[in-house]
Scaffold this active site. Sequence first.
Site, mmCIF file in Angstrom:
data_model
loop_
_atom_site.group_PDB
_atom_site.id
_atom_site.type_symbol
_atom_site.label_atom_id
_atom_site.label_comp_id
_atom_site.label_asym_id
_atom_site.label_seq_id
_atom_site.Cartn_x
_atom_site.Cartn_y
_atom_site.Cartn_z
ATOM 1 N N GLY A 54 0.771 -1.020 0.020
ATOM 2 C CA GLY A 54 -0.092 0.041 -0.093
ATOM 3 C C GLY A 54 0.853 1.120 -0.056
ATOM 4 O O GLY A 54 1.880 1.176 0.260
ATOM 5 N N CYS A 81 5.380 -6.046 1.834
ATOM 6 C CA CYS A 81 5.630 -4.520 1.967
ATOM 7 C C CYS A 81 4.768 -3.989 3.117
ATOM 8 O O CYS A 81 5.378 -4.201 4.152
ATOM 9 C CB CYS A 81 5.337 -4.065 0.406
ATOM 10 S SG CYS A 81 6.089 -2.363 0.165
ATOM 11 N N TYR A 82 3.954 -3.126 2.581
ATOM 12 C CA TYR A 82 3.142 -2.490 3.523
ATOM 13 C C TYR A 82 2.248 -3.498 4.527
ATOM 14 O O TYR A 82 2.396 -3.263 5.986
ATOM 15 C CB TYR A 82 2.101 -1.516 3.124
ATOM 16 C CG TYR A 82 1.070 -0.694 4.107
ATOM 17 C CD1 TYR A 82 1.383 0.502 4.526
ATOM 18 C CD2 TYR A 82 -0.131 -1.497 4.543
ATOM 19 C CE1 TYR A 82 0.698 0.908 5.624
ATOM 20 C CE2 TYR A 82 -0.791 -0.841 5.384
ATOM 21 C CZ TYR A 82 -0.497 0.315 5.906
ATOM 22 O OH TYR A 82 -1.447 0.938 6.982
ATOM 23 N N HIS A 168 8.410 -7.545 -3.090
ATOM 24 C CA HIS A 168 7.284 -7.905 -3.780
ATOM 25 C C HIS A 168 7.638 -9.170 -4.309
ATOM 26 O O HIS A 168 7.869 -9.042 -5.569
ATOM 27 C CB HIS A 168 6.855 -6.792 -4.619
ATOM 28 C CG HIS A 168 6.301 -5.561 -3.915
ATOM 29 N ND1 HIS A 168 4.924 -5.470 -3.876
ATOM 30 C CD2 HIS A 168 6.945 -4.575 -3.763
ATOM 31 C CE1 HIS A 168 4.665 -4.353 -3.144
ATOM 32 N NE2 HIS A 168 5.801 -3.836 -3.113
ATOM 33 N N GLU A 170 5.451 -10.824 -5.938
ATOM 34 C CA GLU A 170 4.208 -11.198 -6.981
ATOM 35 C C GLU A 170 4.636 -10.602 -8.508
ATOM 36 O O GLU A 170 4.275 -11.085 -9.268
ATOM 37 C CB GLU A 170 3.032 -10.522 -6.438
ATOM 38 C CG GLU A 170 2.810 -8.963 -6.506
ATOM 39 C CD GLU A 170 3.585 -8.309 -5.119
ATOM 40 O OE1 GLU A 170 3.066 -7.229 -5.005
ATOM 41 O OE2 GLU A 170 4.258 -9.125 -4.232
ATOM 42 N N ASP A 226 -12.021 -9.440 -24.086
ATOM 43 C CA ASP A 226 -12.775 -9.674 -22.787
ATOM 44 C C ASP A 226 -14.397 -9.546 -23.244
ATOM 45 O O ASP A 226 -15.029 -10.389 -22.656
ATOM 46 C CB ASP A 226 -12.551 -8.433 -21.948
ATOM 47 C CG ASP A 226 -10.963 -8.217 -21.787
ATOM 48 O OD1 ASP A 226 -10.430 -9.180 -21.813
ATOM 49 O OD2 ASP A 226 -10.588 -7.300 -21.494
ATOM 50 N N LYS A 366 -6.208 -11.126 -17.695
ATOM 51 C CA LYS A 366 -6.256 -11.333 -18.960
ATOM 52 C C LYS A 366 -6.010 -12.938 -19.358
ATOM 53 O O LYS A 366 -6.682 -13.398 -20.183
ATOM 54 C CB LYS A 366 -5.230 -10.297 -19.793
ATOM 55 C CG LYS A 366 -5.316 -10.568 -21.326
ATOM 56 C CD LYS A 366 -6.565 -10.134 -21.771
ATOM 57 C CE LYS A 366 -6.650 -8.625 -21.590
ATOM 58 N NZ LYS A 366 -7.959 -8.079 -22.476
#
Length: 508
Positions: A54, A81-82, A168, A170, A226, A366
């Site tokens: 965040g 992180c946060y 991070h 991710e 999409d 996606k």
Amino acid sequence: MDKILVIDFGGQYNQLIARRIRELGVYAEIKPYDKITVAQIKSEGYIGVVFTGGPNSVYDEKSPHYDPEILSQGVPILGICYGHQLITFMAGGKVVSAGASGEYGKIPVYVEKDILFDGVPEKSVCWMSHNDYVGEVPSGFTVTARTDKCPVAAFKDEKRKIYGVQFHPEVTHTEYGKTVLKNFVFGVCGAKADWKIGNFVEESIEKYRAKLSGKKVLLALSGGVDSSVAAALLSRAIGKDLVCVFVDHGLLRKNEGDFVEETFRGKFDMNLIRVNAEDRFLSKLKGVTEPEKKRKIIGEEFIRVFEEEAKKIGKVDYLVQGTIYPDIVESGRGDASTIKSHHNVGGLPDVIDFREIIEPLRYLFKDEVRAAGEKLGLPRELVWRQPFPGPGLAVRIIGEVTKEKLDTLRDADAIFREELEKAKVNSNQYFAVFTDTKSVGVMGDARTYGVTIALRAVTTDDFMTADWTRIPFDVLEKASGRITGEVKGVNRVVYDITSKPPATVEWE
């Protein structure tokens, strides 16, 4: 089915955490920090919790916090992180400002042997982005990783199964990030890999069949990935009760309107209405130069066209849109800062003349949307089409949008895409931009003052981060030569070599 809860504290990478966990075959759900209680975490059966990053400082009273009771519930927790700093704050440790020693980008990290770092070498590269850091770990916690500037790059309370990482895991820039997440999900939480996109497709079909059968449903069809997958999904669920409306706003790529109509009339047994609205949209965009205003105008005009078509059809209760996760996060969600409004999220008008908007893909990334499309039997050439923004070429033209600029951009864009496809360049998205900048040139021994076209190509697997594509110089040379030679009024071509971040994929 096992599921992991991702508690959102407002970072821009938060949706990516859920995506990485789903890639492991484990279902992950995202809830804003102020919309889920400790009691709900227990009652809803989550087997693990992730605290996300965040933009705030945890010691700021106005920053998002959480009930410290979560730390004593026996549910495994991973703070990122946060979230890492928040665990420290809640457990009585100390978080301090890094000052001039903040870390950004790729940073060497040194880890110790631990269940979270099983299979991770002692030294590797991680992705950091922080102004604060843990200065003192709480009682019962031990440090498991560090960097040259960050003394607590990771920690653990093994007894309570609480872990934290300042970096991070991710993002793809963290070399062993996927390994860290895998170790938490399977090693710490003990999850089973029992979530598959096929389950999502079949469950969604049954859900919408029960909800919408016998009702008139209007779907906003752009012909992009999409909306096409959303159309296939709803068609399977409710058949002829679905009416697809394709609004050709005049902001599409070269020959794309005709291609969309031919594809869906010829290959799919769907009710399709094509609305040619170029003059209407260009009239609304006349004199508008600010990107967000363009998006808002296009978003509202889309809805107004759909409302008008719905009235012609008769009673229509539901509007379907192909909104996906990246649309939501970039339009601002919870405490996340708004990067840009998407026409089908942040760009919606306040008053919409439908009972409800249905967004069957809003929790998919996606790659998951494409997988769902293949599961639904859509042709591969449609499923793997490049992403195209809802506002179309309006956000690839800097400044006012005019018919002349659109025609110029369409021709330049078609040439660029053709040359990259012929050369089989490995890039996930590529397009041209009308920069609205003119420069002096010389053509045929005469001075020119022409338009500058920018070319953009990125390589990514999630569109949350992206690297500029290293296109061979001879391919760029061919594209540039053709554009300046074949597109009237263009005398200069430049190539964008900016990654995301700091830039977005689109220019506006």
